[in-house]
Design an enzyme around this catalytic site. Sequence first.
Site, PDB file in Angstrom:
ATOM      1  N   PHE A 141      -0.610  16.324   3.694  1.00 42.20           N
ATOM      2  CA  PHE A 141      -1.526  15.666   2.581  1.00 42.20           C
ATOM      3  C   PHE A 141      -0.193  15.384   1.763  1.00 42.20           C
ATOM      4  CE2 PHE A 141      -3.369  14.744  -1.223  1.00 42.20           C
ATOM      5  CZ  PHE A 141      -4.945  14.015  -1.315  1.00 42.20           C
ATOM      6  N   ARG A 198       2.190  12.446  -9.011  1.00 45.69           N
ATOM      7  CA  ARG A 198       2.206  11.548  -9.035  1.00 45.69           C
ATOM      8  C   ARG A 198       3.530  10.824  -9.731  1.00 45.69           C
ATOM      9  NH1 ARG A 198      -2.376   7.695  -7.301  1.00 45.69           N
ATOM     10  NH2 ARG A 198      -3.848   8.261  -8.388  1.00 45.69           N
ATOM     11  N   ASP A 215      -3.513   5.434   6.526  1.00 46.78           N
ATOM     12  CA  ASP A 215      -4.173   6.889   7.111  1.00 46.78           C
ATOM     13  C   ASP A 215      -5.173   6.167   8.441  1.00 46.78           C
ATOM     14  OD1 ASP A 215      -4.113   9.499   7.181  1.00 46.78           O
ATOM     15  OD2 ASP A 215      -6.497   9.844   5.906  1.00 46.78           O
ATOM     16  N   GLU A 250       0.354  -1.247   0.303  1.00 43.15           N
ATOM     17  CA  GLU A 250      -0.043  -0.226  -0.035  1.00 43.15           C
ATOM     18  C   GLU A 250       0.656   1.575  -0.016  1.00 43.15           C
ATOM     19  OE1 GLU A 250      -2.693   1.690  -0.564  1.00 43.15           O
ATOM     20  OE2 GLU A 250      -3.826   1.453   0.775  1.00 43.15           O
ATOM     21  N   ASP A 251       0.830   2.120  -0.325  1.00 42.25           N
ATOM     22  CA  ASP A 251       1.421   3.110  -0.529  1.00 42.25           C
ATOM     23  C   ASP A 251       1.121   4.490   0.245  1.00 42.25           C
ATOM     24  OD1 ASP A 251      -1.594   4.093  -0.961  1.00 42.25           O
ATOM     25  OD2 ASP A 251      -1.417   5.379  -2.417  1.00 42.25           O
TER      26      ASP A 251
HETATM   27  P1  IMP Z   1      -7.134   5.092   4.389  1.00 41.76           P
HETATM   28  O1  IMP Z   1      -8.378   3.858   4.299  1.00 41.76           O
HETATM   29  O2  IMP Z   1      -8.107   6.846   5.449  1.00 41.76           O
HETATM   30  O3  IMP Z   1      -6.292   4.827   5.751  1.00 41.76           O
HETATM   31  O4  IMP Z   1      -6.291   5.913   3.443  1.00 41.76           O
HETATM   32  C1  IMP Z   1      -5.726   4.938   2.213  1.00 41.76           C
HETATM   33  C2  IMP Z   1      -5.503   5.641   1.350  1.00 41.76           C
HETATM   34  O5  IMP Z   1      -5.891   7.023   1.524  1.00 41.76           O
HETATM   35  C3  IMP Z   1      -4.425   5.720   0.553  1.00 41.76           C
HETATM   36  O6  IMP Z   1      -4.094   4.768  -0.330  1.00 41.76           O
HETATM   37  C4  IMP Z   1      -4.492   6.629  -0.074  1.00 41.76           C
HETATM   38  O7  IMP Z   1      -4.971   6.666  -1.514  1.00 41.76           O
HETATM   39  C5  IMP Z   1      -5.669   7.352   0.128  1.00 41.76           C
HETATM   40  N1  IMP Z   1      -3.934   8.911   1.477  1.00 41.76           N
HETATM   41  C6  IMP Z   1      -4.488   9.179   2.004  1.00 41.76           C
HETATM   42  N2  IMP Z   1      -3.500  10.237   2.651  1.00 41.76           N
HETATM   43  C7  IMP Z   1      -3.380  10.112   1.825  1.00 41.76           C
HETATM   44  C8  IMP Z   1      -2.684  11.816   1.191  1.00 41.76           C
HETATM   45  O8  IMP Z   1      -1.441  12.319   2.419  1.00 41.76           O
HETATM   46  N3  IMP Z   1      -1.873  11.502  -0.324  1.00 41.76           N
HETATM   47  C9  IMP Z   1      -2.622  11.490  -1.413  1.00 41.76           C
HETATM   48  N4  IMP Z   1      -3.354  10.564  -0.980  1.00 41.76           N
HETATM   49  C10 IMP Z   1      -3.802   9.896   0.498  1.00 41.76           C
HETATM   50 MG    MG Z   2      -4.280   3.667  -1.939  1.00 42.10          MG
END
Ligand code: IMP
Ligand code: MG
Length: 179
Positions: A156, A169, A107, A103-104
């Site tokens: 962010f 990207r 959050d 995963e990238d």
């Molecule tokens: P989560 O479900 O809240 O953990 O969010 C995960 C996904 O939200 C990540 O895989 C990202 O694609 C996106 N995301 C969360 N934080 C960021 C950020 O700072 N920049 C860009 N995408 C984000």
């Molecule tokens: Mg993602």
Amino acid sequence: MTVLSSQNDIRILITETEIAARTTQLARLISDEYKDTKQLVVVGLLRGSFVFIADLVRRIDLPVEVDFMTVSSYGNAMESSRQVRIIQDLMTPIEGRDVLIVEDIVDTGHTLSQVYDILQTREPASLRVCALLNKPSRREIDVVIDWVGFDIPDEFVIGYGIDYAQQGRNLPHIGVVSK
Ligand code: IMP
Ligand code: MG
């Protein structure tokens, strides 16, 4: 739509060199952990993980299969939608396989938690997670991340595959967008 008007909107948080060094370390740890695995299945979550996964797998010193999955996420907003939907599923059956989700960013944890549960129902031999970035202060749901590249503050970020409204990207580093 242009949301990033100039380079001035971005502050570098993690350099290209730092990412490369950390990716090498992660790949070593992963290669060591899976050294008895015949063929690891690396599952990348699109689109944000595509750059990281390309660099990571090339440093993993084992036979690997690579597949991708697209799940719904932020769209063009900076807030998480919390509910994850599979938009494009894996091509690879993972039953009985050793699977590593890549995963990238983790959050709130909702995306990873739901993807993990979905893949777990397919009865892989093992299921682990590697995330390039982790925002621990944002967590709403507990998730286990076996390998984390960098813990980052609640900001962010874009770059190295990660976007804001589909932009940024292609940046080689990870940067913070000023809102
Ligand atoms: P989560 O479900 O809240 O953990 O969010 C995960 C996904 O939200 C990540 O895989 C990202 O694609 C996106 N995301 C969360 N934080 C960021 C950020 O700072 N920049 C860009 N995408 C984000
Ligand atoms: Mg993602």
